[in-house]
Design a protein around this motif. Structure first.
Motif, PDB file in Angstrom:
ATOM      1  N   PRO A   1      -2.191   0.008  -6.543  1.00 50.54           N
ATOM      2  CA  PRO A   1      -2.395   1.458  -6.431  1.00 50.54           C
ATOM      3  C   PRO A   1      -2.249   2.220  -7.752  1.00 50.54           C
ATOM      4  N   VAL A   2      -1.278   1.879  -8.571  1.00 52.76           N
ATOM      5  CA  VAL A   2      -1.116   2.607  -9.834  1.00 52.76           C
ATOM      6  C   VAL A   2      -2.280   2.284 -10.778  1.00 52.76           C
ATOM      7  N   ALA A   3      -2.716   1.037 -10.815  1.00 47.79           N
ATOM      8  CA  ALA A   3      -3.869   0.680 -11.658  1.00 47.79           C
ATOM      9  C   ALA A   3      -5.121   1.437 -11.200  1.00 47.79           C
ATOM     10  N   ARG A   4      -5.295   1.574  -9.888  1.00 49.82           N
ATOM     11  CA  ARG A   4      -6.437   2.360  -9.389  1.00 49.82           C
ATOM     12  C   ARG A   4      -6.340   3.804  -9.882  1.00 49.82           C
ATOM     13  N   GLU A   5      -5.134   4.351  -9.837  1.00 45.41           N
ATOM     14  CA  GLU A   5      -4.957   5.730 -10.297  1.00 45.41           C
ATOM     15  C   GLU A   5      -5.186   5.856 -11.805  1.00 45.41           C
ATOM     16  N   VAL A   6      -4.907   4.809 -12.558  1.00 45.87           N
ATOM     17  CA  VAL A   6      -5.223   4.828 -13.996  1.00 45.87           C
ATOM     18  C   VAL A   6      -6.733   4.957 -14.173  1.00 45.87           C
ATOM     19  N   VAL A   7      -7.503   4.221 -13.380  1.00 46.78           N
ATOM     20  CA  VAL A   7      -8.965   4.348 -13.439  1.00 46.78           C
ATOM     21  C   VAL A   7      -9.374   5.783 -13.113  1.00 46.78           C
ATOM     22  N   VAL A   8      -8.857   6.308 -12.016  1.00 50.24           N
ATOM     23  CA  VAL A   8      -9.228   7.654 -11.571  1.00 50.24           C
ATOM     24  C   VAL A   8      -8.858   8.695 -12.626  1.00 50.24           C
ATOM     25  N   MET A   9      -7.645   8.634 -13.134  1.00 50.99           N
ATOM     26  CA  MET A   9      -7.204   9.623 -14.126  1.00 50.99           C
ATOM     27  C   MET A   9      -7.979   9.491 -15.437  1.00 50.99           C
ATOM     28  N   THR A  10      -8.354   8.282 -15.803  1.00 48.05           N
ATOM     29  CA  THR A  10      -9.149   8.089 -17.013  1.00 48.05           C
ATOM     30  C   THR A  10     -10.524   8.734 -16.842  1.00 48.05           C
ATOM     31  N   VAL A  11     -11.135   8.547 -15.692  1.00 50.79           N
ATOM     32  CA  VAL A  11     -12.424   9.179 -15.396  1.00 50.79           C
ATOM     33  C   VAL A  11     -12.255  10.701 -15.340  1.00 50.79           C
ATOM     34  N   ALA A  12     -11.212  11.164 -14.656  1.00 51.33           N
ATOM     35  CA  ALA A  12     -11.003  12.603 -14.474  1.00 51.33           C
ATOM     36  C   ALA A  12     -10.774  13.317 -15.808  1.00 51.33           C
TER      37      ALA A  12
ATOM     38  N   MET B   1      -4.907  16.645  -8.551  1.00 53.24           N
ATOM     39  CA  MET B   1      -4.772  15.915  -7.285  1.00 53.24           C
ATOM     40  C   MET B   1      -4.203  14.515  -7.514  1.00 53.24           C
ATOM     41  N   HIS B   2      -4.672  13.856  -8.555  1.00 50.46           N
ATOM     42  CA  HIS B   2      -4.242  12.485  -8.780  1.00 50.46           C
ATOM     43  C   HIS B   2      -2.899  12.408  -9.512  1.00 50.46           C
ATOM     44  N   THR B   3      -2.508  13.489 -10.165  1.00 58.06           N
ATOM     45  CA  THR B   3      -1.140  13.581 -10.678  1.00 58.06           C
ATOM     46  C   THR B   3      -0.179  13.554  -9.490  1.00 58.06           C
ATOM     47  N   ALA B   4      -0.507  14.335  -8.466  1.00 53.55           N
ATOM     48  CA  ALA B   4       0.327  14.361  -7.260  1.00 53.55           C
ATOM     49  C   ALA B   4       0.341  12.992  -6.588  1.00 53.55           C
ATOM     50  N   LYS B   5      -0.785  12.320  -6.572  1.00 52.95           N
ATOM     51  CA  LYS B   5      -0.840  10.996  -5.956  1.00 52.95           C
ATOM     52  C   LYS B   5       0.032  10.008  -6.735  1.00 52.95           C
ATOM     53  N   LEU B   6      -0.024  10.069  -8.066  1.00 53.19           N
ATOM     54  CA  LEU B   6       0.822   9.198  -8.884  1.00 53.19           C
ATOM     55  C   LEU B   6       2.303   9.467  -8.621  1.00 53.19           C
ATOM     56  N   ARG B   7       2.667  10.737  -8.516  1.00 51.99           N
ATOM     57  CA  ARG B   7       4.064  11.063  -8.223  1.00 51.99           C
ATOM     58  C   ARG B   7       4.461  10.493  -6.867  1.00 51.99           C
ATOM     59  N   GLY B   8       3.560  10.579  -5.894  1.00 51.39           N
ATOM     60  CA  GLY B   8       3.825  10.020  -4.574  1.00 51.39           C
ATOM     61  C   GLY B   8       4.004   8.503  -4.605  1.00 51.39           C
ATOM     62  N   LEU B   9       3.381   7.867  -5.589  1.00 54.12           N
ATOM     63  CA  LEU B   9       3.521   6.419  -5.763  1.00 54.12           C
ATOM     64  C   LEU B   9       4.768   6.061  -6.560  1.00 54.12           C
ATOM     65  N   GLY B  10       5.480   7.082  -7.042  1.00 51.71           N
ATOM     66  CA  GLY B  10       6.693   6.834  -7.814  1.00 51.71           C
ATOM     67  C   GLY B  10       6.429   6.490  -9.269  1.00 51.71           C
ATOM     68  N   ALA B  11       5.270   6.853  -9.788  1.00 50.40           N
ATOM     69  CA  ALA B  11       4.940   6.562 -11.187  1.00 50.40           C
ATOM     70  C   ALA B  11       5.845   7.362 -12.118  1.00 50.40           C
ATOM     71  N   ALA B  12       6.145   6.789 -13.250  1.00 52.58           N
ATOM     72  CA  ALA B  12       6.997   7.444 -14.249  1.00 52.58           C
ATOM     73  C   ALA B  12       6.307   8.686 -14.804  1.00 52.58           C
ATOM     74  N   GLU B  13       7.096   9.722 -15.065  1.00 48.25           N
ATOM     75  CA  GLU B  13       6.544  10.955 -15.644  1.00 48.25           C
ATOM     76  C   GLU B  13       5.895  10.692 -17.005  1.00 48.25           C
ATOM     77  N   GLU B  14       6.452   9.740 -17.761  1.00 48.69           N
ATOM     78  CA  GLU B  14       5.859   9.389 -19.055  1.00 48.69           C
ATOM     79  C   GLU B  14       4.412   8.902 -18.865  1.00 48.69           C
ATOM     80  N   LEU B  15       4.201   8.025 -17.896  1.00 45.63           N
ATOM     81  CA  LEU B  15       2.860   7.525 -17.601  1.00 45.63           C
ATOM     82  C   LEU B  15       1.947   8.667 -17.185  1.00 45.63           C
TER      83      LEU B  15
END
Length: 169
Positions: free
Chosen positions: A59-70, A81-95
């Protein structure tokens, strides 16, 4: 100018997809409300998105693709929208900050996804062998490489539609 369709004002063929989005998200996003002007575009994006979400990329790798495109396509709505999704996945704020800035990622494995996504865009898919090998060397597979292409296609549709309809502001 595109309007924010409601379930009542949208073309009949868009309503089922819109209802599904409300059930999934709890609300009707401006992106969906405006894309509803084309039932085909809306349904196509939602089907592609569901397929991308079912890939073997984590899931986090998928979000990296999405955020890179966005970020590449300057879709502020998608980034938010995908910042919120990353936070929901527990991704680090640095990432999240690095992704929002379009910067290299501190996490080398996830940065390989970002770099590969950018290489696919830059070469229209003709990524040199060295670029593919760099991606694979981080534990990703050829299947994952094609899944990145699916993600790029999915979120190119979304970002372009959002920018065209004015939903990305």
């Amino acid at each position: 100018m595109f309007v924010d369709h409601t379930l009542e004002s949208a073309p009949a063929a868009s309503r089922r997809a819109m209802e599904g989005t409300v059930r999934h998200l709890g609300h009707l996003s401006p992106a969906v409300a405006r894309m509803a002007a084309s039932p085909h575009a809306l349904e196509g994006f939602l089907k592609m998105s569901a397929l991308f979400e079912s890939t073997t990329l984590d899931p986090v790798a998928r979000e990296v693709v999405v955020m890179t495109v966005a970020t590449r396509n300057a879709c502020a709505l998608c980034v938010d929208m995908h910042t919120a999704k990353l936070r929901g996945l527990g991704a680090a704020e640095e990432l999240i900050g690095e992704l929002r800035a379009g910067s290299p990622l501190s996490d080398e494995r996830l940065d390989a996804v970002r770099e590969f996504t950018l290489a696919v865009y830059a070469t229209a898919g003709a990524v040199p062998d060295a670029g593919l090998e760099a991606f694979l060397s981080h534990g990703y597979t050829r299947q994952n490489a094609l899944e990145v292409v699916l993600g790029i296609g999915t979120y190119t549709v979304s970002t372009f539609a959002n920018r065209l309809t004015g939903a990305s502001h």
